[in-house]
Design an enzyme around this catalytic site. Structure first.
Site, short mmCIF file in Angstrom:
data_model
loop_
_atom_site.label_atom_id
_atom_site.label_comp_id
_atom_site.label_asym_id
_atom_site.label_seq_id
_atom_site.Cartn_x
_atom_site.Cartn_y
_atom_site.Cartn_z
N SER A 1 36.54 39.92 40.31
CA SER A 1 37.83 40.61 40.28
C SER A 1 37.94 41.60 41.45
O SER A 1 37.80 41.21 42.61
CB SER A 1 38.03 41.28 38.93
OG SER A 1 39.36 41.68 38.74
N TYR A 2 38.16 42.90 41.17
CA TYR A 2 38.27 43.88 42.24
C TYR A 2 36.94 44.08 42.97
O TYR A 2 36.90 44.72 44.02
CB TYR A 2 38.79 45.22 41.71
CG TYR A 2 39.30 46.13 42.80
CD1 TYR A 2 40.58 45.96 43.33
CD2 TYR A 2 38.51 47.13 43.33
CE1 TYR A 2 41.05 46.78 44.35
CE2 TYR A 2 38.97 47.96 44.34
CZ TYR A 2 40.24 47.77 44.85
OH TYR A 2 40.70 48.58 45.87
N ASP B 1 42.27 31.06 34.90
CA ASP B 1 42.58 32.48 35.05
C ASP B 1 43.92 32.59 35.76
O ASP B 1 44.13 31.97 36.81
CB ASP B 1 41.48 33.15 35.89
CG ASP B 1 41.85 34.56 36.31
OD1 ASP B 1 42.59 35.23 35.58
OD2 ASP B 1 41.37 34.99 37.39
N HIS C 1 38.95 34.34 33.85
CA HIS C 1 38.68 35.36 34.87
C HIS C 1 37.23 35.81 34.84
O HIS C 1 36.61 36.00 35.89
CB HIS C 1 39.61 36.55 34.60
CG HIS C 1 39.60 37.60 35.64
ND1 HIS C 1 40.19 37.43 36.88
CD2 HIS C 1 39.10 38.86 35.64
CE1 HIS C 1 40.04 38.54 37.59
NE2 HIS C 1 39.38 39.43 36.86
#
Length: 490
Positions: free
Chosen positions: A224-225, A413, A466
């Site tokens: 993710s980030y 996702d 995700h």
């Protein structure tokens, strides 16, 4: 008697909070930050330009604290509710990264289940920004234990990544999970640059505390980030190695469903929703007509995206085919919590990590303030001070350094969809060395698909959301083991 009453009240409080838990996970936190900045038209836009890599990654001085005796103090005797027969070592505690500010980062470390001295060291980072690698990565995805639905006992993860490596989970930056600062203004100064500096300082000090890992091959993974965190930290390590600073033997990075750039990610997201029959053609056509995806957002574009969000309804954007958690209090027994991707499992983790006995075992929450542990900070994503508008120059810089670079995507996702990563790969324009093909797990099922570029491998994970290891644990472990070996077998 009084102590028992207090303990009972605390247990009731934590179980109540778990059943009414509303804290965001890292995908939801990322969406919140993007929407906030988008509404302010503050994301900006930057075209491809290698000269605009944001940060100078060479640090003239890095704080190194006194580490004698801290390794032994950090050793976990036993986690409450831990299953029988655990033979690998576990450690947890704080590493000070700024003594003047009183800033310290919390870690959890699970040595490899077998032959730890022969296996590499791997750092795992969750994203957000502002979400916990302990509550996310370690206890929901790939750590050695998961929490049962009784909120107080653990069961073994059959596909834990410490079967293949020594796994280090870092809660970063300060303000995430158990990590803290004694200087309140630190939380308002959080951003990519501070996170990179503190994570690098953490590693230098952690390796002093665990010197047997100084010469070990080192890898960084996350999701993710962490598409920001990992390239920035990896480039900092490479730059300081080249400047004859402390040498960290970084060999590779692997980033799952990586958030690199909002403009391409937003375009890819709405295309993904449309091609998966989740928004109407009318709304999709309106987005195409009203949104230029150049970093600025007109009111007509924002309204079209709001209509699309309404079309989708109440689903798990992490995994578009997964059930959502309605009432964790009705989980019938611990066996049901072993279901892959249990939609209420983050509630169990929340309750477990807020048990006083668990925090004592982890050597956590030692400041005397006793704030409750939450998965994602309610503050940091709103006050995030800096972030490159695109991470692709940093990825290209990393590839040029010769560091093994893998990207992987769960294909169900919708937050950072596989199409977003494919757009990023198109921008990178790397030559293809081995064309698109399926890859398989040990049971001869297709685990996903892979294409090998010059300097980069991109793999999908079939049926994963995700948080890839949460939804497809066996396939995720196969992919991770292959990454460490440098080759994904057909």
């Amino acid at each position: 008697m009084e102590e028992k009453v207090v303990t009972s009240l605390l247990l009731f409080l934590f179980f109540f909070l778990a059943f009414h838990y509303t804290a965001a996970n890292d995908g939801e936190r990322l969406v919140e930050m993007i929407k906030l900045k988008r509404s302010q038209n503050s994301l900006g836009y930057r075209t491809w330009d290698d000269s605009k890599v944001e940060y100078d990654y060479i640090y003239n001085s890095v704080y190194v604290g006194f580490q004698d005796g801290l390794r032994e103090a950090d050793k976990i005797v036993e986690l409450p509710g831990q299953p029988q027969g655990v033979e690998f070592n576990q450690f947890a505690g704080y590493v000070t990264v700024d003594p003047k500010a009183g800033r310290a980062l919390f870690y959890y470390f699970a040595e490899a289940a077998n032959d730890p001295s022969e296996k590499p060291l791997v750092l795992w980072l969750n994203g957000g920004p502002g979400c916990s690698s302990l509550g996310g990565g370690a206890m929901l995805e790939l750590g050695p234990f998961f929490v049962n639905s009784d909120n107080k006992t653990l069961y073994s993860n059959l596909y834990a990544w410490n079967k293949a490596a020594n796994m280090l989970f870092l809660e970063s930056p300060a303000g995430v999970g158990f990590s803290y600062s004694n200087t309140t203004s630190d939380y308002n100064a959080s951003g990519d640059k501070r996170t990179t500096e503190d994570s690098y300082t953490f590693l230098i000090n952690w390796l002093e505390r665990f010197p047997e890992y100084k010469d070990r091959d080192f890898f960084i993974t996350g999701e993710s980030y962490a598409g920001h965190y990992i390239p920035e930290l990896a480039n900092a390590i490479v730059a300081n190695n080249n400047a004859d600073k402390t040498i960290i033997k970084l060999r590779g990075v692997a980033i799952g469903n990586a958030y690199f750039d909002d403009t391409t990610n937003t375009k890819a997201t709405y295309e993904y929703l449309w091609t998966h029959a989740m928004i109407s053609s009318t709304v999709h056509d309106a987005i195409k007509a009203n949104c230029s995806f150049d970093g600025t957002y007109t009111e007509s574009c924002l309204e079209s995206m709001r209509l699309a969000d309404q079309d989708v309804g109440n689903i798990d954007f992490y995994n578009i085919y997964a059930p959502v958690c309605h009432d964790p209090s009705k989980a019938s027994n611990s066996q049901n919590s072993m279901m892959v991707g249990d939609p209420c499992s983050d509630r169990y983790v929340f309750a477990y990590l807020n048990l006083p006995a668990v925090q004592r075992a982890l050597h956590a929450n030692t400041t005397g303030l006793n704030y409750p542990w939450i998965d994602c900070s309610d503050v940091l994503h709103k006050t995030w001070k800096d972030a490159p508008t695109t991470m692709l120059p940093a990825i290209k810089k990393l590839i040029a350094s010769g560091i093994r670079t893998w990207l992987y995507s769960g294909d169900i996702d919708s937050i950072v969809p596989v199409t977003s990563t494919q757009y990023s790969l198109d921008i990178l324009g790397l030559p293809v060395e081995k064309s698109w093909r399926p890859w398989y797990t040990d049971n001869a099922e297709v685990g996903g698909y892979v294409v090998e570029y010059k300097g980069l491998v991109f793999a999908t994970v079939r049926g994963a959301g995700h948080m890839v290891p949460r939804y497809q644990p066996q396939r995720a472990l196969t992919l991770f083991s292959s990454f460490l070996q440098g080759k994904l077998h057909p």
